[in-house]
Scaffold this motif. Sequence first.
Motif, PDB file in Angstrom:
ATOM      1  N   ILE A   1     -56.865 -15.063   9.315  1.00 58.70           N
ATOM      2  CA  ILE A   1     -55.402 -14.715   9.234  1.00 58.70           C
ATOM      3  C   ILE A   1     -55.277 -13.165   9.328  1.00 58.70           C
ATOM      4  O   ILE A   1     -53.964 -12.912   9.770  1.00 58.70           O
ATOM      5  N   GLY A   2     -56.112 -12.555   8.859  1.00 60.69           N
ATOM      6  CA  GLY A   2     -55.898 -11.107   8.838  1.00 60.69           C
ATOM      7  C   GLY A   2     -56.127 -10.226   9.916  1.00 60.69           C
ATOM      8  O   GLY A   2     -55.582  -9.236  10.131  1.00 60.69           O
ATOM      9  N   THR A   3     -56.466 -10.905  11.014  1.00 59.22           N
ATOM     10  CA  THR A   3     -56.858 -10.267  12.139  1.00 59.22           C
ATOM     11  C   THR A   3     -55.691  -9.996  12.783  1.00 59.22           C
ATOM     12  O   THR A   3     -54.481 -10.519  12.869  1.00 59.22           O
ATOM     13  N   ILE A   4     -55.510  -8.879  13.947  1.00 59.40           N
ATOM     14  CA  ILE A   4     -54.689  -8.397  14.756  1.00 59.40           C
ATOM     15  C   ILE A   4     -54.234  -9.672  15.534  1.00 59.40           C
ATOM     16  O   ILE A   4     -52.928  -9.511  16.126  1.00 59.40           O
ATOM     17  N   GLN A   5     -55.043 -10.474  15.948  1.00 57.06           N
ATOM     18  CA  GLN A   5     -54.881 -11.640  17.180  1.00 57.06           C
ATOM     19  C   GLN A   5     -53.767 -12.484  16.436  1.00 57.06           C
ATOM     20  O   GLN A   5     -52.715 -12.801  17.006  1.00 57.06           O
ATOM     21  N   THR A   6     -54.109 -13.034  15.295  1.00 55.65           N
ATOM     22  CA  THR A   6     -53.203 -13.908  14.654  1.00 55.65           C
ATOM     23  C   THR A   6     -51.767 -13.272  14.281  1.00 55.65           C
ATOM     24  O   THR A   6     -50.945 -13.766  14.733  1.00 55.65           O
ATOM     25  N   ILE A   7     -51.739 -12.032  13.745  1.00 57.68           N
ATOM     26  CA  ILE A   7     -50.643 -11.460  13.493  1.00 57.68           C
ATOM     27  C   ILE A   7     -49.701 -11.296  14.672  1.00 57.68           C
ATOM     28  O   ILE A   7     -48.454 -11.307  14.739  1.00 57.68           O
TER      29      ILE A   7
ATOM     30  N   PHE B   1     -55.603  -5.813   9.574  1.00 54.54           N
ATOM     31  CA  PHE B   1     -54.212  -5.251  10.192  1.00 54.54           C
ATOM     32  C   PHE B   1     -53.658  -4.370   9.489  1.00 54.54           C
ATOM     33  O   PHE B   1     -53.017  -3.167   9.622  1.00 54.54           O
ATOM     34  N   ILE B   2     -53.052  -5.060   8.261  1.00 55.17           N
ATOM     35  CA  ILE B   2     -52.269  -4.290   7.505  1.00 55.17           C
ATOM     36  C   ILE B   2     -52.724  -3.006   6.783  1.00 55.17           C
ATOM     37  O   ILE B   2     -52.002  -2.090   6.454  1.00 55.17           O
ATOM     38  N   ALA B   3     -54.015  -2.997   6.666  1.00 56.71           N
ATOM     39  CA  ALA B   3     -54.796  -2.003   5.871  1.00 56.71           C
ATOM     40  C   ALA B   3     -54.833  -0.884   6.926  1.00 56.71           C
ATOM     41  O   ALA B   3     -54.259   0.284   6.472  1.00 56.71           O
ATOM     42  N   VAL B   4     -54.897  -0.977   8.232  1.00 58.49           N
ATOM     43  CA  VAL B   4     -54.877   0.232   9.147  1.00 58.49           C
ATOM     44  C   VAL B   4     -53.460   0.396   9.352  1.00 58.49           C
ATOM     45  O   VAL B   4     -53.335   1.650   9.171  1.00 58.49           O
ATOM     46  N   ALA B   5     -52.600  -0.510   9.258  1.00 59.75           N
ATOM     47  CA  ALA B   5     -51.043   0.041   9.363  1.00 59.75           C
ATOM     48  C   ALA B   5     -50.704   0.886   8.299  1.00 59.75           C
ATOM     49  O   ALA B   5     -49.767   1.665   8.477  1.00 59.75           O
ATOM     50  N   GLN B   6     -51.417   0.423   7.109  1.00 59.84           N
ATOM     51  CA  GLN B   6     -50.744   1.219   5.748  1.00 59.84           C
ATOM     52  C   GLN B   6     -51.361   2.579   6.081  1.00 59.84           C
ATOM     53  O   GLN B   6     -50.482   3.454   5.669  1.00 59.84           O
ATOM     54  N   VAL B   7     -52.441   2.966   6.485  1.00 62.80           N
ATOM     55  CA  VAL B   7     -53.008   4.096   6.632  1.00 62.80           C
ATOM     56  C   VAL B   7     -52.061   4.837   7.429  1.00 62.80           C
ATOM     57  O   VAL B   7     -51.976   6.104   7.311  1.00 62.80           O
ATOM     58  N   ILE B   8     -52.092   4.285   8.902  1.00 64.89           N
ATOM     59  CA  ILE B   8     -51.261   4.968   9.834  1.00 64.89           C
ATOM     60  C   ILE B   8     -49.945   5.162   9.398  1.00 64.89           C
ATOM     61  O   ILE B   8     -49.427   6.499   9.629  1.00 64.89           O
ATOM     62  N   VAL B   9     -49.197   4.310   9.111  1.00 64.89           N
ATOM     63  CA  VAL B   9     -47.695   4.500   9.186  1.00 64.89           C
ATOM     64  C   VAL B   9     -47.059   5.089   7.514  1.00 64.89           C
ATOM     65  O   VAL B   9     -46.749   6.178   7.635  1.00 64.89           O
ATOM     66  N   TYR B  10     -47.733   4.618   6.602  1.00 61.42           N
ATOM     67  CA  TYR B  10     -47.284   5.267   5.218  1.00 61.42           C
ATOM     68  C   TYR B  10     -48.011   6.404   4.990  1.00 61.42           C
ATOM     69  O   TYR B  10     -47.454   7.451   5.059  1.00 61.42           O
ATOM     70  N   ALA B  11     -49.514   6.170   4.976  1.00 67.95           N
ATOM     71  CA  ALA B  11     -50.134   7.658   4.381  1.00 67.95           C
ATOM     72  C   ALA B  11     -50.162   8.729   5.561  1.00 67.95           C
ATOM     73  O   ALA B  11     -50.064   9.585   5.410  1.00 67.95           O
ATOM     74  N   GLY B  12     -50.042   8.191   6.999  1.00 62.32           N
ATOM     75  CA  GLY B  12     -49.944   9.205   7.829  1.00 62.32           C
ATOM     76  C   GLY B  12     -48.491   9.572   8.049  1.00 62.32           C
ATOM     77  O   GLY B  12     -48.130  10.723   7.676  1.00 62.32           O
ATOM     78  N   ALA B  13     -47.695   8.805   8.830  1.00 64.47           N
ATOM     79  CA  ALA B  13     -46.287   8.986   9.361  1.00 64.47           C
ATOM     80  C   ALA B  13     -45.585   9.522   8.185  1.00 64.47           C
ATOM     81  O   ALA B  13     -44.849  10.627   7.992  1.00 64.47           O
ATOM     82  N   ILE B  14     -45.127   8.438   7.229  1.00 61.87           N
ATOM     83  CA  ILE B  14     -44.012   8.571   6.176  1.00 61.87           C
ATOM     84  C   ILE B  14     -44.330   9.550   5.251  1.00 61.87           C
ATOM     85  O   ILE B  14     -43.513  10.507   4.990  1.00 61.87           O
ATOM     86  N   MET B  15     -45.655  10.060   4.737  1.00 63.59           N
ATOM     87  CA  MET B  15     -45.774  10.877   3.899  1.00 63.59           C
ATOM     88  C   MET B  15     -45.830  12.230   4.513  1.00 63.59           C
ATOM     89  O   MET B  15     -45.618  13.211   3.854  1.00 63.59           O
ATOM     90  N   VAL B  16     -46.379  12.587   5.864  1.00 62.75           N
ATOM     91  CA  VAL B  16     -46.260  13.593   6.316  1.00 62.75           C
ATOM     92  C   VAL B  16     -44.595  14.178   6.546  1.00 62.75           C
ATOM     93  O   VAL B  16     -44.501  15.200   6.173  1.00 62.75           O
ATOM     94  N   LEU B  17     -43.808  13.242   6.727  1.00 59.43           N
ATOM     95  CA  LEU B  17     -42.538  13.514   6.852  1.00 59.43           C
ATOM     96  C   LEU B  17     -41.911  13.856   5.445  1.00 59.43           C
ATOM     97  O   LEU B  17     -41.173  14.892   5.290  1.00 59.43           O
TER      98      LEU B  17
END
Lengths: 102, 171
Positions: free
Chosen positions: B130-136, B53-69
Amino acid sequence: MSVIPIEYYLILSAFMFVVGVIGVFIRRNAIVVFMCIELMLNSANLALVTFSSYIGNPVGQVFVFFVMTVAAAEAAVGLAIIIAIFRNKQTVNIDEINIFKW
Amino acid sequence: MNFTILIFGILSLIAVVSSVLMITRKNAVISALFLIINFFALAGLYLLLNAQFIAVAQVIVYAGAIMVLFLFVIMLLKTENEPLIFSQNKLLKNFAILIGILIFVQFAYLIFYAKPSNSLIQNEVQSVKIGTIQTIGRELYTNYFIPFEIAGFLLLAATIGAIILAKKKFE
């Protein structure tokens, strides 16, 4: 079966943090200084995820989620401040932005 | 397994090289692109740590949204290239290198003095679970519900603040 020792991840995280610190000191462009702060946040995230994965407790990854939220908010507000400063001073060089310096 | 070590080596090499290149390029756009490469390498490392989940969020939030900003703002403002990164203000540069080495030595000493790998052996099954999105997600919506709501409110406040700050008549 040999897994990667936890020290490797921690040393990588420490190295990236130090690179971020040095970047904040040596760069003069305010936007690049912001990017160095993001790099430091990411190295802290790496350490959190490493410990979370090795201990087997999901709370570290929940905390990384919150760190990402705060980083997004910080980037939005910080870049807006940089735009406002650029509109007034026509520069983002942090050596020339010293209106509060006495 | 050797394959895991190999992937870890490649990804960490990419992360190290791209972070160093990022702080030494004169052009801010190239710095931003190296930072994006660094974020992708980190996402790979998160996958290696079974934190999907964190890996996907890293790509979407950091590499996607924040860096485009970031890239948008860099290209909106006319930022001149910094001339001669390593020759201006020698004292500050030397101080930066010194303090960087000091912090790194501290970290390295702590890490190798504490020897966390003696007590922490990764349990593969547990860490995948524990890494799955269900647990988090369960954790977020039960134990950490109020911080989660506050995080949402923080994003709202940041959005409004950014709009007000970037408005035309800001003095």
